[in-house]
Write a protein that holds these residues in place. Structure first.
Motif, short mmCIF file in Angstrom:
data_model
loop_
_atom_site.label_atom_id
_atom_site.label_comp_id
_atom_site.label_asym_id
_atom_site.label_seq_id
_atom_site.Cartn_x
_atom_site.Cartn_y
_atom_site.Cartn_z
N GLU B 83 0.80 -1.28 0.08
CA GLU B 83 -0.11 0.04 -0.16
C GLU B 83 0.77 1.27 0.04
O GLU B 83 0.62 2.06 -0.97
CB GLU B 83 -0.98 0.07 1.14
CG GLU B 83 -1.61 1.23 1.47
CD GLU B 83 -2.80 1.72 0.25
OE1 GLU B 83 -3.22 0.66 -0.24
OE2 GLU B 83 -2.58 2.85 0.09
N VAL B 84 2.05 1.29 0.79
CA VAL B 84 2.45 2.48 1.16
C VAL B 84 3.69 2.51 -0.07
O VAL B 84 3.98 3.66 -0.53
CB VAL B 84 3.33 2.54 2.44
CG1 VAL B 84 4.40 3.68 2.70
CG2 VAL B 84 2.36 2.49 3.60
N TRP B 85 4.54 1.56 -0.40
CA TRP B 85 5.32 1.91 -1.42
C TRP B 85 5.06 1.36 -3.06
O TRP B 85 5.73 1.91 -3.75
CB TRP B 85 6.49 1.02 -1.06
CG TRP B 85 7.36 1.75 0.17
CD1 TRP B 85 7.72 2.91 0.34
CD2 TRP B 85 7.87 0.71 1.39
NE1 TRP B 85 8.36 3.15 1.75
CE2 TRP B 85 8.44 1.87 2.26
CE3 TRP B 85 7.59 -0.37 1.85
CZ2 TRP B 85 8.71 1.64 3.49
CZ3 TRP B 85 7.99 -0.57 3.20
CH2 TRP B 85 8.53 0.51 3.94
N GLY B 86 3.87 0.92 -2.87
CA GLY B 86 3.44 0.68 -4.38
C GLY B 86 2.35 1.48 -4.49
O GLY B 86 2.37 2.51 -5.61
N LEU B 87 0.92 1.04 -4.15
CA LEU B 87 -0.33 1.93 -4.55
C LEU B 87 -0.06 3.32 -4.38
O LEU B 87 -0.54 3.92 -5.09
CB LEU B 87 -1.44 1.35 -3.72
CG LEU B 87 -1.54 -0.28 -4.16
CD1 LEU B 87 -2.64 -0.85 -3.28
CD2 LEU B 87 -1.79 -0.53 -5.55
N GLN B 88 0.50 3.67 -3.29
CA GLN B 88 0.35 5.06 -2.84
C GLN B 88 1.12 5.86 -3.98
O GLN B 88 0.63 7.16 -4.16
CB GLN B 88 0.97 5.38 -1.63
CG GLN B 88 0.40 6.63 -0.63
CD GLN B 88 0.94 6.45 0.98
OE1 GLN B 88 0.50 5.41 1.39
NE2 GLN B 88 1.62 7.27 1.35
N VAL B 89 2.11 5.48 -4.13
CA VAL B 89 3.16 5.86 -5.31
C VAL B 89 2.33 6.05 -6.56
O VAL B 89 2.25 7.48 -7.41
CB VAL B 89 4.40 5.23 -5.56
CG1 VAL B 89 5.30 5.85 -6.97
CG2 VAL B 89 5.08 5.25 -4.21
N LEU B 90 1.54 5.08 -7.10
CA LEU B 90 0.92 5.11 -8.33
C LEU B 90 -0.32 5.99 -8.22
O LEU B 90 -0.64 6.81 -9.07
CB LEU B 90 0.32 3.71 -8.66
CG LEU B 90 1.46 2.49 -8.95
CD1 LEU B 90 0.69 1.36 -9.24
CD2 LEU B 90 2.04 3.07 -10.17
N ARG B 91 -1.02 6.10 -7.14
CA ARG B 91 -2.02 6.90 -6.90
C ARG B 91 -1.44 8.43 -6.81
O ARG B 91 -2.17 9.42 -7.61
CB ARG B 91 -2.70 6.74 -5.48
CG ARG B 91 -4.02 6.04 -5.54
CD ARG B 91 -4.73 5.91 -4.22
NE ARG B 91 -4.80 4.48 -3.81
CZ ARG B 91 -4.44 3.79 -2.76
NH1 ARG B 91 -3.42 4.36 -2.09
NH2 ARG B 91 -4.72 2.54 -2.66
N ALA B 92 -0.49 8.95 -6.50
CA ALA B 92 0.17 9.92 -6.38
C ALA B 92 0.31 10.58 -7.88
O ALA B 92 0.34 11.55 -8.18
CB ALA B 92 1.27 10.09 -5.63
N ARG B 93 0.70 9.45 -8.52
CA ARG B 93 1.10 9.62 -9.96
C ARG B 93 -0.15 9.87 -10.90
O ARG B 93 -0.13 9.94 -12.00
CB ARG B 93 2.20 8.66 -10.45
CG ARG B 93 3.03 9.08 -11.33
CD ARG B 93 3.46 7.73 -12.20
NE ARG B 93 4.54 7.18 -11.44
CZ ARG B 93 5.18 5.99 -11.57
NH1 ARG B 93 4.55 5.11 -12.47
NH2 ARG B 93 6.10 5.38 -11.28
N LYS B 94 -1.23 9.65 -10.16
CA LYS B 94 -2.49 9.63 -10.95
C LYS B 94 -2.56 8.53 -11.93
O LYS B 94 -2.88 8.78 -13.28
CB LYS B 94 -2.95 10.90 -11.52
CG LYS B 94 -3.20 11.95 -10.60
CD LYS B 94 -3.80 13.31 -11.07
CE LYS B 94 -4.27 14.28 -10.12
NZ LYS B 94 -3.50 14.25 -8.94
#
Lengths: 252, 298, 292
Positions: B83-94
């Motif tokens: 969640e923190v190092w994967g999904l969150q990064v992708l979400r921040a990148r839209k």
């Protein structure tokens, strides 16, 4: 007088929220109608109903007398409903000219058959579209930007490109959604001039705008909307000077 | 043929068998509801949960509660890390949906390959024997595993329901799933909600994998099929309706169980996918109850 | 030589697959994972036609491709009616469901696969001839797609991907464009399937599983989604790397997962460090085509 646009008893609600309540609206060719009212009054929703983004729950929309209710968004554009967007919705990865070239009512490049088999026809249609695009950009003193990425232009010029792109559609009706929001200086003057010229050429134009002086300068008639209803329809001066409407507008 | 005792037996066994799927579906559907993500990486988490327990029990010979505890910690930690190092990064990148799909699926595949390298492709079970003592209750055979499975699934769902409706943290999840931006305006952190969901899903996964692993053999690739079952149940139950999805998992298992009476067993899997097809092409927004009844009467 | 020829044919087939997939997801922005199933439809239909009829092979391949197109239209028309996001999950279900069907039907050979596809070319020239056909088709596919997306059609596709609402409001029929792109991409995958069938003479359902989706997706992502030659780079790299490891002579129980780990790691690394792929332009202008 024949009307380019006529809506009859238009209704639309989302759940409990009424965005369009028995709206009867007419616009004649050559006329610039101002559409005013507070935020959430249903102005943009009305544009969406007319252009076909939304389907009305009931009521009729007529373009030059012909009911267009059943026509989807893209077909209404081909029938001659051109519009701009409050947030412009430019094609961000393309140049100004590319933005313009996809916009004519009939675009030959849309059909894979014509692109592969009827190349000569496509080429000549492209040439015509390119000339038209240059002419429109020229009128806005933007011809020099034709090959620039749209996102490289300043905000005011992007707004103008939004209008220019809509003008590639040579249809009888033009809907402008807050064309002046955030626009000032030379772009403001250009916008005003071009809209007036378009009306003079016979287009029916409807403008949603919060800038009162823009409405006052351009429109002779205006419509005041609130809660999806048309509260008053009349000369601009009358609407603007009405204290009741001013209070409604500012929510006093 | 239609002996009521046989029918009752099929019903009971079907419900028991569906229990782990119910848990997996609930975790999957909850993740989808709150984060809007079809999280295929849960297959990887399932593999981690199972093989952690397998390793703890069979190689290290730790007691069962410790093995489960270790699996909970490890699976939860990996879920959080993802969640923190994967999904969150992708979400921040839209990122687009396809990116999330690739990330979650490939991550699962990666985990599965690593596990294949370590443990091989032989089917493994948590315990040496998967035979569970059977008692006859009112003419119906009920194994200890059956009881454990049904109780675990019921307790899991009840706990989830209480969590979602009775606790602030759970209501925050609902708020975020309804409208993340609006929830943020009210001071509810969407990121926190996503982490909570990741941990809850990990809990459900460990519980389900314990049940699956003590009932039959697992190969590294099995979690892929498990997650696809969850996808099908979620599609049938209707996206965003966690408990309906869990119910769909039960219904699917029951239909498969009862179908033994009428069709050859090799068609059973096909039946599952037949429902999937119907769901995709005819009821893309999930099967609502009246329709489901109609479908069952036929 | 024979071995290298076979690898060459395989690479050419995967270039066709990756390029057509790139047309659908990279250019068209249509998020589907079901590309292998259209490859499968082309392979199975042309294989069955070759076994049971006397149709000339090119006709069988074209019929297979036509079937793939029809199936793709069925999927896209029902899924896109809901939303573009829904296509992703619907395509996954479609792929799994159809594979399950293939595994359970008798005339497709079931889980054991379909064999006994007659050899159309025999003798020592067989592999070189197929290699020539496959390579010519691969080159033709890549350049045809490149020509398509460079012209007025590509401009429309880009506009649609950028702002679909504005695009439709200008009079463009976004839905029919999507359906056409989808059908073309999947039809090309069907042709790849036909060539595969006729050369290898044996197909099995395992070749078209979700893992295959991930592999083709990886080729596109690795090379650069939404670029003309990215899929070529991706397909060559991904098929060449495992061949390189073959020379290490590891036992198969280690080899297979090692190759898998290398693939998935490559994808993950690229996803986070270079989302636009090897040939992708990380600049602002074409960003919407990448995997951001």
């Amino acid at each position: 007088m024949s009307h380019v646009l006529r809506t009859e008893g238009l209704n639309k609600r989302f759940g409990g929220i009424v965005v369009c309540d028995d709206v009867n609206l007419t616009i004649a060719g050559g006329e610039i109608l101002g559409l005013i009212g507070p935020n959430g009054a249903g102005k943009t929703s009305l544009f969406n109903l007319i252009s076909g983004v939304l389907r009305p729950d009931s009521g009729t929309i007529r373009l030059n007398g012909k009911a267009v209710n059943g026509e989807p968004l893209y077909r209404r554009a081909r029938l001659g409903v051109a519009r701009t967007w409050q947030h412009m919705l430019l094609f961000r990865s393309m140049t100004v000219m590319e933005n313009m070239l996809v916009a004519p009512r009939h675009y030959p490049g849309e059909s894979i058959l014509r692109v592969t088999v009827g190349r000569a026809g496509v080429r000549s249609a492209e040439r015509t579209a390119r000339e038209r695009a240059h002419a429109i950009l020229d009128r806005m003193a933007l011809d020099g930007t034709a090959d620039m990425p749209v996102t490289d232009l300043p905000f005011g010029q992007q707004k103008l490109i939004g209008l220019a792109r809509a003008l590639m559609n040579d249809g009888p009706l033009l809907l402008l959604d807050e064309p002046m929001a955030g626009v000032e200086g030379a772009a403001y003057e250009t916008m005003q001039r071009v809209v007036r010229q378009e009306a003079e050429s016979g287009r029916a134009i409807c403008v949603v705008e919060h800038n009162v002086s823009f409405i006052r300068d351009l429109c002779s008639r205006a419509v005041f909307m609130i809660n999806g209803r048309i509260l008053q329809d009349g000369p601009v001066e009358e609407l603007i000077s009405s204290t009741t409407l001013t209070e409604l507008y500012f929510g006093a | 043929m239609l002996d009521p005792i046989i029918l009752a037996q099929i019903l009971w066994t079907g419900i028991a068998t569906s229990s782990p799927y119910v848990l997996l579906t609930a975790g999957f559907a909850l993740t989808l509801k709150v984060t809007g993500l079809w999280n295929f990486a849960q297959a990887g988490l399932m593999a981690i949960a199972f093989y952690t327990m397998f390793f703890s029990l069979n190689v290290l010979a730790w007691p069962v509660p410790v093995a489960i505890g270790v699996a909970l910690v490890l699976t939860g930690a990996v879920a959080l890390a993802m969640e923190v190092w994967g999904l969150q990064v992708l979400r921040a990148r839209k990122s687009g949906n396809l990116t999330f799909f690739i990330f979650t699926l490939i991550l699962s595949e990666f985990v599965i390959y690593v596990i294949t390298l370590v443990f091989g492709t032989e089917p493994q079970t948590l315990f040496k024997s998967i035979l569970s003592p059977v008692a006859i209750i009112g003419n119906i055979a009920v194994s200890d595993w059956d009881k454990l499975a049904v109780v675990t699934a019921a307790a899991g769902l009840a706990a989830l329901w209480l969590f979602m409706t009775r606790t602030r943290e759970g209501q925050f999840l609902v708020a975020v799933s309804d409208n993340a931006k609006l929830a943020e305006l009210y001071g509810i952190s969407a990121q926190r909600a996503y982490r909570v969901v990741a941990v809850v899903a990990a809990l459900f996964i460990v519980a389900a994998m314990y049940l699956v692993g003590s009932h039959g053999g697992i190969v590294p690739n099995s979690p892929m099929e498990l997650v696809l079952t969850a996808v099908i149940a979620t599609l049938l139950g209707g996206i965003g309706r966690v408990f309906a999805a869990a119910a769909a998992a039960v219904v699917l298992a029951l239909i498969q169980s009862f179908s033994i009476l009428v069709i050859a067993s090799r068609w059973q899997n096909l039946l599952l996918y037949g429902f999937l097809f119907a769901a995709i092409l005819l009821f893309p927004r999930g099967v609502r109850l009246p329709r489901l009844r109609l479908a069952m009467r036929r | 030589m024979e071995y290298l020829g076979t690898i060459g044919i395989l690479i050419a087939i995967y270039i066709i697959l990756a390029a057509s997939y790139n047309l659908v997801i990279g250019y068209g922005g249509l998020a589907t994972v079901a590309h292998p199933i259209f490859f499968a439809i082309g392979a199975y239909v042309s294989g069955l036609l070759a076994i049971h009829t006397t149709l000339p092979p090119p006709v069988s391949v074209l019929v297979g491709s036509g079937c793939a197109m029809l199936a793709s239209l069925l999927l896209a028309a029902s899924a896109l009616r809901v939303s573009g996001d829904y296509l992703l999950i619907a395509s996954l279900g479609f792929q799994l469901g159809l594979l399950q069907l293939i595994k359970n039907l008798a005339f497709t050979g079931g889980p054991g696969g379909l064999g006994g596809i007659p050899a159309t070319i025999v003798g020592p020239s067989r592999t070189p001839v197929y290699l020539a056909i496959a390579v010519v088709l691969a080159i033709a596919t890549v350049f045809a797609i490149r020509a398509l997306v460079r012209g007025p059609y590509g401009r429309a596709i880009t506009a649609m991907r950028d702002e679909e609402l504005a695009f439709s409001a200008l009079g463009r029929n976004a839905m029919s464009m999507k359906l056409v792109i989808f059908a073309i991409g999947c039809g090309i995958a069907g042709i790849a399937g036909g060539i595969y069938t006729f050369y290898f003479q044996y197909i099995s359902p395992d070749q078209f599983e979700v893992l295959q989706s991930a592999a083709i997706l990886t080729m596109v992502v690795l090379g650069g989604m939404g670029t003309a030659f990215g899929p070529v780079v991706g397909a060559v790299l991904l098929l060449a790397i495992p061949q390189a490891i073959t020379f290490l002579q590891l036992p198969p129980s280690i080899m297979a997962p090692m190759q898998g780990i290398i693939f998935t790691l490559l994808v993950l690394v690229f996803l986070f460090l270079r989302p636009a792929g090897i040939l992708g332009d990380t600049g602002r202008r074409r960003r919407s085509a990448g995997l951001t």
